[in-house]
Design a protein around this motif. Structure first.
Motif, PDB file in Angstrom:
ATOM      1  N   HIS A   1       0.826  -1.211   0.000  1.00  0.00           N
ATOM      2  CA  HIS A   1       0.000   0.000   0.000  1.00  0.00           C
ATOM      3  C   HIS A   1       0.860   1.261   0.000  1.00  0.00           C
ATOM      4  O   HIS A   1       0.492   2.263  -0.636  1.00  0.00           O
ATOM      5  CB  HIS A   1      -0.916   0.001   1.228  1.00  0.00           C
ATOM      6  CG  HIS A   1      -1.799   1.203   1.313  1.00  0.00           C
ATOM      7  ND1 HIS A   1      -2.881   1.405   0.475  1.00  0.00           N
ATOM      8  CD2 HIS A   1      -1.750   2.291   2.133  1.00  0.00           C
ATOM      9  CE1 HIS A   1      -3.463   2.554   0.776  1.00  0.00           C
ATOM     10  NE2 HIS A   1      -2.802   3.107   1.768  1.00  0.00           N
TER      11      HIS A   1
ATOM     12  N   HIS B   1      -0.419   3.512  -3.149  1.00  0.00           N
ATOM     13  CA  HIS B   1      -1.184   4.721  -2.848  1.00  0.00           C
ATOM     14  C   HIS B   1      -0.513   5.992  -3.375  1.00  0.00           C
ATOM     15  O   HIS B   1      -1.157   6.771  -4.095  1.00  0.00           O
ATOM     16  CB  HIS B   1      -1.438   4.804  -1.339  1.00  0.00           C
ATOM     17  CG  HIS B   1      -2.135   6.051  -0.920  1.00  0.00           C
ATOM     18  ND1 HIS B   1      -3.426   6.340  -1.298  1.00  0.00           N
ATOM     19  CD2 HIS B   1      -1.716   7.102  -0.169  1.00  0.00           C
ATOM     20  CE1 HIS B   1      -3.772   7.520  -0.797  1.00  0.00           C
ATOM     21  NE2 HIS B   1      -2.751   7.999  -0.113  1.00  0.00           N
TER      22      HIS B   1
ATOM     23  N   PHE C   1      -2.220  -0.746   7.100  1.00  0.00           N
ATOM     24  CA  PHE C   1      -3.146  -1.203   6.073  1.00  0.00           C
ATOM     25  C   PHE C   1      -3.736  -2.566   6.424  1.00  0.00           C
ATOM     26  O   PHE C   1      -4.896  -2.845   6.130  1.00  0.00           O
ATOM     27  CB  PHE C   1      -2.403  -1.277   4.731  1.00  0.00           C
ATOM     28  CG  PHE C   1      -3.274  -1.605   3.557  1.00  0.00           C
ATOM     29  CD1 PHE C   1      -4.157  -0.673   3.041  1.00  0.00           C
ATOM     30  CD2 PHE C   1      -3.197  -2.852   2.947  1.00  0.00           C
ATOM     31  CE1 PHE C   1      -4.957  -0.974   1.946  1.00  0.00           C
ATOM     32  CE2 PHE C   1      -3.991  -3.164   1.853  1.00  0.00           C
ATOM     33  CZ  PHE C   1      -4.870  -2.219   1.357  1.00  0.00           C
TER      34      PHE C   1
ATOM     35  N   ARG D   1      -9.305   1.203  -2.164  1.00  0.00           N
ATOM     36  CA  ARG D   1      -8.502   0.032  -1.814  1.00  0.00           C
ATOM     37  C   ARG D   1      -9.024  -0.576  -0.513  1.00  0.00           C
ATOM     38  O   ARG D   1      -9.184   0.121   0.482  1.00  0.00           O
ATOM     39  CB  ARG D   1      -7.026   0.400  -1.687  1.00  0.00           C
ATOM     40  CG  ARG D   1      -6.498   0.993  -2.987  1.00  0.00           C
ATOM     41  CD  ARG D   1      -5.014   0.921  -3.141  1.00  0.00           C
ATOM     42  NE  ARG D   1      -4.628   1.514  -4.429  1.00  0.00           N
ATOM     43  CZ  ARG D   1      -4.703   0.895  -5.594  1.00  0.00           C
ATOM     44  NH1 ARG D   1      -5.124  -0.348  -5.640  1.00  0.00           N
ATOM     45  NH2 ARG D   1      -4.351   1.503  -6.718  1.00  0.00           N
TER      46      ARG D   1
ATOM     47  N   ARG E   1      -9.322  -2.428   3.042  1.00  0.00           N
ATOM     48  CA  ARG E   1      -8.464  -2.513   4.228  1.00  0.00           C
ATOM     49  C   ARG E   1      -8.830  -3.775   4.994  1.00  0.00           C
ATOM     50  O   ARG E   1      -9.859  -4.409   4.742  1.00  0.00           O
ATOM     51  CB  ARG E   1      -8.678  -1.291   5.133  1.00  0.00           C
ATOM     52  CG  ARG E   1      -8.428   0.056   4.461  1.00  0.00           C
ATOM     53  CD  ARG E   1      -6.959   0.257   4.167  1.00  0.00           C
ATOM     54  NE  ARG E   1      -6.689   1.563   3.589  1.00  0.00           N
ATOM     55  CZ  ARG E   1      -6.148   2.579   4.243  1.00  0.00           C
ATOM     56  NH1 ARG E   1      -5.808   2.438   5.508  1.00  0.00           N
ATOM     57  NH2 ARG E   1      -5.933   3.728   3.635  1.00  0.00           N
TER      58      ARG E   1
END
Length: 390
Positions: free
Chosen positions: A141, A145, A189, A267, A269
């Motif tokens: 992540h 990101h 994450f 996204r 989690r």
């Protein structure tokens, strides 16, 4: 499985360290392990995939596996998945320099080289880059990101009329806006429990930590530093770290805030499911003028489209398709058909532009249709490769 393709268990003979996967790999349960274009880094990685009984979907029309050297000499174009994986690897290499003493020059040069490569690939095919970015989920992540935010900032700022040199500091800011908490991002994450006191302190202070880390590497450009420091500020003063309001927040930070929020929402989690792209766009639209800049929110939606590239959809007659871009209007998405109304996967994607988005019956989660991933590398035209070295 149609007769043109075949599901094959990985033996290891197909892979070579230093080359890229020519297809995606799955677990025996059908979970996506690695997407096409992933760099094979070590023999241990190959052994781990063999032990997991990973399989791939072989499509003869894709050809046999080629080394990177052979690809460069006889087939210069590569899929958009290779492009994104290369950018991720380059960003990881840059971040590895950020905490090393005496590497300030190499770190800044690496980030700026990455910025210029991002500009080049977005100029060539922004829909392919943004769409593919949404489809890759297995990378860390802390890399996915910021790269996603940077790509969206580049495309949006270009639409705003910024020239390449004007866009460069903003893209650099997007790449590094969370660097102050990079070391704990993956743990956060994957964490289901509430943040600990020390984690909360890092999260609350990460804009300032990122700002100070960049300064320690000699970055003194306000157009790079200010968006990093201000990307969590909000128009109504509810943001942090300084509770800035309205015009006290620079325009670049307002745009970065939108891309940051969108990328975070779509996204999944450990503690929540992913927000579907259309719902994330809707949330940004609803917040316009309150916490986020109204004009920039409208621009962002215009750039991304109501149906964002990389969105898997079911059409009104039951076909499954991937949104690949926009037609002439926001409600006329371009799509690549992947599966016909009878549930049979196509040999190759078939491209068309929908006359009206009402032809879309529902939005689907790709993880529920992993058998279609083998076609995604051909959803967009192949692109010019970029070097993998920093």
């Amino acid at each position: 499985m149609d007769p043109v393709t075949a599901q094959r268990t990985l033996t290891g003979l197909e892979l070579k360290v230093g080359t890229r996967l020519p297809w995606s790999l799955y677990s025996p349960q059908g979970a996506l392990l690695l997407t096409e274009g992933t760099l094979i880094r070590s023999e241990r990685q190959i052994e781990s995939l063999i032990s997991a009984n990973a399989y791939y979907v072989h499509t003869p029309s894709l050809g046999t596996y080629k080394t990177q050297e052979h690809q460069r000499s006889s087939s210069p174009k590569v899929s958009s998945f290779v492009i994104i994986h290369t950018l991720l690897e380059r960003l990881e290499a840059c971040f590895s320099l950020a905490h090393r003493s005496g590497q300030s020059g190499a770190f800044v040069r690496g980030i700026m080289k990455l910025v210029f490569d991002i500009q080049a690939v977005c100029e060539e095919n922004p829909d392919a880059i943004l769409g593919t970015m949404q489809l890759i989920v297995e990378a860390p992540h802390g890399l996915l990101h910021p790269l996603h935010a940077a790509l969206m900032c580049e495309v949006a700022a270009c639409r705003m009329g910024y020239d390449a040199l004007e866009r460069a500091p903003l893209v650099a800011a997007a790449l590094t806006h969370d660097i102050g908490m990079y070391d704990i991002q993956q743990a956060l994450f994957e964490q289901r429990a509430p943040l600990s006191a020390s984690q909360r302190e890092i999260v609350d202070n990460h804009p300032l930590l990122s700002y100070e880390l960049l300064q320690s590497h000699g970055v003194n450009e306000p157009r790079w530093l200010n968006p990093v420091l201000q990307h969590h500020e909000r128009l109504d003063g509810s943001g942090y770290p300084n509770g800035l309001k309205a015009d006290s927040i620079c325009r670049e930070a307002r745009l970065l805030a939108i891309t940051d929020c969108y990328s975070a929402m779509i996204r999944p989690r450990a503690y929540r499911e992913q927000v579907l792209p259309k719902d994330a766009i809707k949330e940004i639209f609803q917040q316009r003028g309150a916490t986020i800049d109204e004009r920039l929110a409208r621009l962002f939606i215009d750039v991304m489209g109501v149906f964002v590239p990389g969105t898997l959809v079911e059409l009104s007659h039951g076909e499954l398709a991937l949104v690949t871009g926009q037609g002439e209007g926001l409600n006329q998405p371009a799509v690549a058909l992947l599966q016909n109304r009878l549930g049979v996967r196509l040999e190759a994607p078939r491209h068309l532009v929908l006359e009206d988005s009402q032809a879309i019956r529902s939005i689907l989660r790709l993880q529920d249709h992993t058998d279609l991933i083998a076609l995604l590398g051909r959803a967009w035209p192949e692109m010019s490769p970029i070097p993998s070295a920093v």
